[in-house]
Enzyme design. Structure first.
Site, short mmCIF file in Angstrom:
data_model
loop_
_atom_site.label_atom_id
_atom_site.label_comp_id
_atom_site.label_asym_id
_atom_site.label_seq_id
_atom_site.Cartn_x
_atom_site.Cartn_y
_atom_site.Cartn_z
N ARG A 1 1.19 -0.68 0.14
CA ARG A 1 0.34 -0.29 -0.35
C ARG A 1 1.16 1.13 0.40
NH1 ARG A 1 -3.41 -2.03 4.66
NH2 ARG A 1 -1.62 -3.47 5.08
N LYS B 1 8.66 -1.42 2.97
CA LYS B 1 7.75 -0.85 3.90
C LYS B 1 8.06 0.19 5.12
CE LYS B 1 3.98 -1.53 6.25
NZ LYS B 1 2.81 -1.77 6.31
N THR C 1 1.01 -12.61 9.72
CA THR C 1 1.59 -12.15 11.13
C THR C 1 1.91 -13.64 11.65
OG1 THR C 1 -0.25 -11.42 12.09
CG2 THR C 1 0.86 -9.84 10.70
C1 UD1 Z 1 -2.42 -6.02 11.02
C2 UD1 Z 1 -3.09 -6.69 11.97
C3 UD1 Z 1 -4.65 -5.73 12.20
C4 UD1 Z 1 -3.69 -5.00 13.27
C5 UD1 Z 1 -3.22 -4.03 12.58
C6 UD1 Z 1 -2.78 -3.29 13.46
C7 UD1 Z 1 -3.49 -9.39 11.54
C8 UD1 Z 1 -3.79 -10.55 10.70
N1 UD1 Z 1 -3.72 -8.22 11.15
O1 UD1 Z 1 -2.90 -5.55 10.00
O2 UD1 Z 1 -5.35 -6.77 12.96
O3 UD1 Z 1 -5.29 -3.88 13.40
O4 UD1 Z 1 -2.08 -4.66 12.22
O5 UD1 Z 1 -1.64 -2.15 12.45
O6 UD1 Z 1 -2.31 -9.21 12.33
N2 UD1 Z 1 4.26 -9.23 8.38
C9 UD1 Z 1 5.76 -10.16 7.92
N3 UD1 Z 1 5.23 -11.73 7.67
C10 UD1 Z 1 4.07 -11.47 6.98
C11 UD1 Z 1 2.99 -10.51 7.33
C12 UD1 Z 1 3.14 -9.54 7.81
O7 UD1 Z 1 6.49 -9.90 8.56
O8 UD1 Z 1 3.65 -12.55 6.62
C13 UD1 Z 1 4.84 -7.61 9.21
C14 UD1 Z 1 4.30 -6.42 7.87
O9 UD1 Z 1 5.73 -5.90 7.50
C15 UD1 Z 1 4.24 -5.50 9.08
C16 UD1 Z 1 3.16 -6.35 9.79
O10 UD1 Z 1 3.58 -8.00 10.07
O11 UD1 Z 1 5.31 -4.80 9.93
C17 UD1 Z 1 1.99 -6.27 10.30
O12 UD1 Z 1 1.36 -6.49 8.39
P1 UD1 Z 1 0.35 -5.39 7.42
O13 UD1 Z 1 0.01 -5.91 6.73
O14 UD1 Z 1 0.86 -3.88 8.01
O15 UD1 Z 1 -0.32 -6.47 8.93
P2 UD1 Z 1 -1.99 -5.50 9.00
O16 UD1 Z 1 -3.32 -5.00 7.45
O17 UD1 Z 1 -2.22 -3.96 8.79
CA CA Z 2 -0.48 -2.48 9.24
#
Ligand code: UD1
Ligand code: CA
Length: 473
Positions: free
Chosen positions: A27, A34, A91
């Site tokens: 995004r 990011k 996550t």
């Molecule tokens: C996540 C939460 C959401 C919360 C929000 C708060 C989950 C599923 N959702 O959503 O409930 O309200 O954060 O900001 O956790 N990442 C990894 N590996 C992955 C996926 C993500 O390392 O496979 C990292 C990303 O780099 C990022 C963080 O985890 O730093 C959060 O991921 P992101 O995709 O931004 O989650 P949100 O959709 O914001």
């Molecule tokens: Ca996020």
């Protein structure tokens, strides 16, 4: 902050942290991953790592994936371990990658999204304290937002007891109206967390393994879940877009400016003062409007930085004056020196005490000795300038011959007349003088006077002759 009353005094336990930073951050629409986008100096995720350091976390594991090498390089100075998540499957999957590294760890695990950089120490400490006081298996930070779009919503039963988190894409319309959101900051009991992570199923819509899914799993196993409500939602702003990055920077900038003012710095226009999170400004210094202080910059006490200056990775002593419109990069300026207006100090410039560097002067990789003056329109590059030297307007050190850079040495108490060209390598001895307009290609002995310009010829009456010839009768 928590609604749950303590069961007994807190149990001290070992603390490790997992920071999730493997995602691309689609995004952001950026070629740069990011978590490396700069936020007031350090990369976004650096703020989270600094917090872990301040909390005294024993080990911090950073889960990386997208642009892993770049992230590793950018974070090389932090005392952290890197864990690779080859495929970004969500996550929960990210945290699971740390299981082997944390084998045998029985303590508490702080798990933080790498894109939530503004949490304060106080909030983190409340999270840890609550987790221990209520002997929870999981404690998460939530907050209430007028516009909760994009966040996971907190679902509670009629009595207000936590049930689970539903991600926006999976939520029903009534669930989307819930204003309480998951901040993406958690504390878990490590062994129970890893057991639960293995039981998480892929989500219905995106097929990802969501970390918040461990919460109902832990509850089913009779684990206690606690929530901490952050009063100030700005602390838990998650950054997914450029607009959120700008919003986060605005919040951080205000915090920094407030801290500066509390420390005795005058910010004449706090709304346009930009100081990086890693810089320091001493008391009784004054920052005029539109000042930008970047990187690791240290400004001493009683300094004045006028409007429109940019100072990066530099050190200023005490009572230094920087007049309007200067750019100062990777340089040192000693006490009581005055710079500008419109001066450019390029990297490795060392300006000693009481030096004056004036209008439209460029200095690069040079030392200007105590009490010397370079007041106007001059370029000094690759030079060593002694003490009490005066460099006239328009003087140029010709340091580059098209192939290599050469050094100019100007010893103490030298006087260089205006518009001199000093062709390096060249040395001007102590107390020597260089006549205005000279091109100096040979060393000048101490106390000598060097003339390096064409002899002047005056032709009597000649101007009048020319004028007559050109003026039609
Ligand atoms: C996540 C939460 C959401 C919360 C929000 C708060 C989950 C599923 N959702 O959503 O409930 O309200 O954060 O900001 O956790 N990442 C990894 N590996 C992955 C996926 C993500 O390392 O496979 C990292 C990303 O780099 C990022 C963080 O985890 O730093 C959060 O991921 P992101 O995709 O931004 O989650 P949100 O959709 O914001
Ligand atoms: Ca996020």
């Amino acid at each position: 902050m928590s609604s749950i009353k303590p069961a007994s005094p807190p149990v001290p336990r070992e603390l490790c942290a997992v920071v999730m930073a493997a995602g691309q951050g689609t995004r952001m629409r950026s070629d740069l991953v990011k978590v490396l986008h700069p936020l007031g100096g350090p990369p976004m995720v650096g703020h989270v790592l600094e917090l872990c350091r301040r909390l005294g976390v024993k080990r911090t594991l950073v889960v990386i994936g997208h642009q892993a090498e770049r992230v590793r390089d950018a974070l090389a100075t932090y005392p952290v371990e890197f864990i690779i998540q080859t495929e970004q499957r969500g996550t929960a999957h990210a945290v699971l990658q740390t299981e082997t590294a944390l084998q045998g760890f029985q303590g508490d695990l702080l798990v933080i999204n790498g894109d939530v950089p503004l949490m304060t120490d106080a909030l983190a400490e409340t999270l840890l304290r609550t987790h221990r006081e209520v002997r929870a298996q999981a404690t998460l930070i939530t907050t209430k937002l007028d516009d909760p779009t994009g966040y996971g919503r907190v679902l509670r039963d009629r009595r207000g007891v936590f049930k689970r988190i539903v991600e926006e894409v999976e939520a029903t319309a009534p669930q989307r109206r819930v204003k309480e959101i998951n901040a993406g900051i958690y504390c878990f009991s490590a062994p129970q967390l890893f057991a639960a992570l293995h039981k998480v199923h892929p989500s219905a819509v995106k097929g990802e393994l969501y970390l918040p899914e461990v919460l109902p799993i832990l509850m089913k196993a009779r684990g206690r879940i606690a929530t901490v409500l952050a009063d100030d939602p700005r602390e838990v702003l998650g950054i997914n877009t450029r607009a959120e990055l700008a919003e986060a920077y605005g919040i951080l900038r205000l915090r920094i400016v407030k801290r500066l003012m509390e420390g005795g710095v005058t910010c004449l226009d706090p709304a346009t003062t930009h100081v990086s999170a890693l810089s320091r400004v001493g008391r009784d210094s004054v920052l005029y409007p539109q000042v930008q202080i970047e990187g690791y910059t240290e400004i001493g006490e009683g300094c004045t930085v006028h409007a429109g200056c940019r100072i990066r990775d530099s050190r200023l002593g005490n009572r230094v004056t920087v007049l309007d419109g200067c750019v100062i990069l990777e340089s040192e300026i000693a006490d009581e020196a005055a710079i500008g207006p419109y001066a450019h100090l390029r990297p490795e410039s060392r300006i000693r005490r009481k030096v004056k560097v004036g209008n439209f002067v460029e200095i690069k990789k040079s030392v200007i000795g105590e009490g010397s003056k370079v007041p106007h329109l001059t370029y000094v590059g690759d030079a060593i300038v002694g003490e009490r030297v005066n460099i006239g307007a328009g003087t140029i050190t010709c340091n580059y011959d098209g192939f290599a850079k050469h050094q100019t040495v100007i010893e103490d108490e030298v006087f260089i007349g205006s518009n001199a060209s000093l062709v390096a390598p060249v040395r001007i001895g102590c107390g020597a003088m260089v006549a205005a307009g000279s091109t100096i290609t040979q060393d000048v002995a101490p106390d000598a006077l060097a003339f390096g310009r064409a002899q002047q010829v005056n032709k009597e009456g000649r101007a009048a002759v020319i004028r007559r010839a050109r003026t039609k009768p």
